[in-house]
Structure formats: structure tokens, C-alpha cells
Design a protein around this motif. Structure first.
Motif, PDB file in Angstrom:
ATOM      1  N   VAL A  16       0.845  -1.202   0.000  1.00 49.19           N
ATOM      2  CA  VAL A  16       0.000   0.000   0.000  1.00 49.19           C
ATOM      3  C   VAL A  16       0.880   1.252   0.000  1.00 49.19           C
ATOM      4  O   VAL A  16       0.613   2.221  -0.718  1.00 49.19           O
ATOM      5  CB  VAL A  16      -0.964  -0.010   1.202  1.00 49.19           C
ATOM      6  N   GLY A  17       1.951   1.256   0.766  1.00 49.00           N
ATOM      7  CA  GLY A  17       2.879   2.392   0.788  1.00 49.00           C
ATOM      8  C   GLY A  17       3.519   2.640  -0.565  1.00 49.00           C
ATOM      9  O   GLY A  17       3.651   3.786  -1.013  1.00 49.00           O
ATOM     10  N   GLY A  23       1.429   6.753  -6.864  1.00 48.23           N
ATOM     11  CA  GLY A  23       0.323   7.664  -7.162  1.00 48.23           C
ATOM     12  C   GLY A  23       0.732   9.118  -7.013  1.00 48.23           C
ATOM     13  O   GLY A  23       0.380   9.959  -7.847  1.00 48.23           O
ATOM     14  N   LEU A  24       1.474   9.454  -5.977  1.00 42.22           N
ATOM     15  CA  LEU A  24       1.942  10.819  -5.776  1.00 42.22           C
ATOM     16  C   LEU A  24       2.893  11.243  -6.898  1.00 42.22           C
ATOM     17  O   LEU A  24       2.835  12.371  -7.392  1.00 42.22           O
ATOM     18  CB  LEU A  24       2.629  10.962  -4.420  1.00 42.22           C
ATOM     19  N   PHE A  25       3.777  10.345  -7.295  1.00 41.92           N
ATOM     20  CA  PHE A  25       4.715  10.630  -8.380  1.00 41.92           C
ATOM     21  C   PHE A  25       3.963  10.882  -9.682  1.00 41.92           C
ATOM     22  O   PHE A  25       4.273  11.826 -10.417  1.00 41.92           O
ATOM     23  CB  PHE A  25       5.696   9.464  -8.532  1.00 41.92           C
ATOM     24  N   GLN A  30       1.712  14.615 -13.821  1.00 40.11           N
ATOM     25  CA  GLN A  30       0.528  15.095 -14.542  1.00 40.11           C
ATOM     26  C   GLN A  30       0.333  16.586 -14.308  1.00 40.11           C
ATOM     27  O   GLN A  30      -0.035  17.314 -15.229  1.00 40.11           O
ATOM     28  CB  GLN A  30      -0.718  14.315 -14.116  1.00 40.11           C
ATOM     29  N   ALA A  31       0.585  17.063 -13.102  1.00 42.00           N
ATOM     30  CA  ALA A  31       0.463  18.492 -12.808  1.00 42.00           C
ATOM     31  C   ALA A  31       1.457  19.297 -13.644  1.00 42.00           C
ATOM     32  O   ALA A  31       1.118  20.355 -14.187  1.00 42.00           O
ATOM     33  CB  ALA A  31       0.672  18.748 -11.320  1.00 42.00           C
TER      34      ALA A  31
END
Length: 134
Positions: A16-17, A23-25, A30-31
Motif C-alpha cells: 500500500v505504501g 500515485g503521488l509521483f 501530470q500536474a
């Protein structure tokens, strides 16, 4: 609880970590890509305004086949927006200049993760050239 169950819980927490980190990367990438696309769109609009100035007769406030006299204020009343900050180079443009450069600096970190997204657009009388700096 048995040692096998504790091991499964530990492996589950680690997985999960890892998924959260991925996901954060992906979100950060994407930002940056969205900011880069927005800057590009704004730069195209500024380039069109510069080419319009180039073609407009002097008596109507244009350059009459020259970028001479062009300033950022003549391109837009707001040199910054939610996407970034835009700078014309040179500003003001001296007479006889055949091209101008508009640089957009975004608000998101670029590919290297340390500097902001930056795009440079060179505007000529009949074409534009976009370069991604980060």
C-alpha cells in the motif's frame, strides 16, 4: 496471531505504501504536464498578438512589418495568470528586430523536480518556434 498472518499484514502495508508513492509521483508528473500545456497555449496566444502587431500598419498602432516598438504591455494587460509569468525579450523591442522571444515560467516543478516548468517561444513574422526548457 501467527507469524504468517503478521508477515501478510506487513507485506500488505508495504505494498500500500509503494502504491501511494507511485500515485503521488504520477500526480506530480501530470500536474507538470498540465502546466506545460497551459503555458504553451498562452504562449501561442501571445505569439499571435505579436504577429498581429507586426502586420498592423503604424497608423493603427502596429509595427508595419517590424517588431520594433513592441512591448509586453502591447501584447497583454496581464503578464501573469494562474498558469505562470510571461516575459518578452527584448522589452521594448528595438527597430529592425526580425524576431522576439516570449518566455513562460510555470508554477509547477518540471521534469528535474527542482526548477519550475519553463517554455520559450520565438516569434517570427510568419512562424513560431516553441522550446521546452524543463
Amino acid at each position: 496471531m501467527g507469524s504468517q498472518q503478521l508477515l501478510l499484514i506487513a507485506v500488505g502495508v508495504v505494498l500500500v505504501g509503494i502504491m501511494i508513492a507511485i500515485g503521488l509521483f504520477m500526480f506530480r508528473d501530470q500536474a507538470a504536464a498540465t502546466n506545460r500545456d497551459s503555458l504553451s497555449s498562452d504562449l501561442v496566444q501571445l505569439a499571435a498578438a505579436a504577429q498581429k502587431y507586426y502586420r498592423r500598419p503604424a497608423m493603427l498602432g502596429g509595427g508595419q512589418s517590424s517588431f520594433g516598438g513592441l512591448t509586453m504591455a502591447k501584447l497583454t494587460s496581464k503578464p501573469s495568470n494562474a498558469n505562470g509569468i510571461y516575459v518578452l525579450s527584448p522589452n521594448p523591442v528595438p527597430p529592425g528586430t526580425t524576431s522576439v522571444t516570449v518566455t513562460g515560467t510555470g508554477k509547477e516543478l518540471g521534469n528535474d523536480g527542482a526548477t519550475l516548468v519553463k517554455l520559450t517561444m520565438t516569434v517570427m513574422a510568419d512562424s513560431i518556434l516553441l522550446v521546452t526548457n524543463n
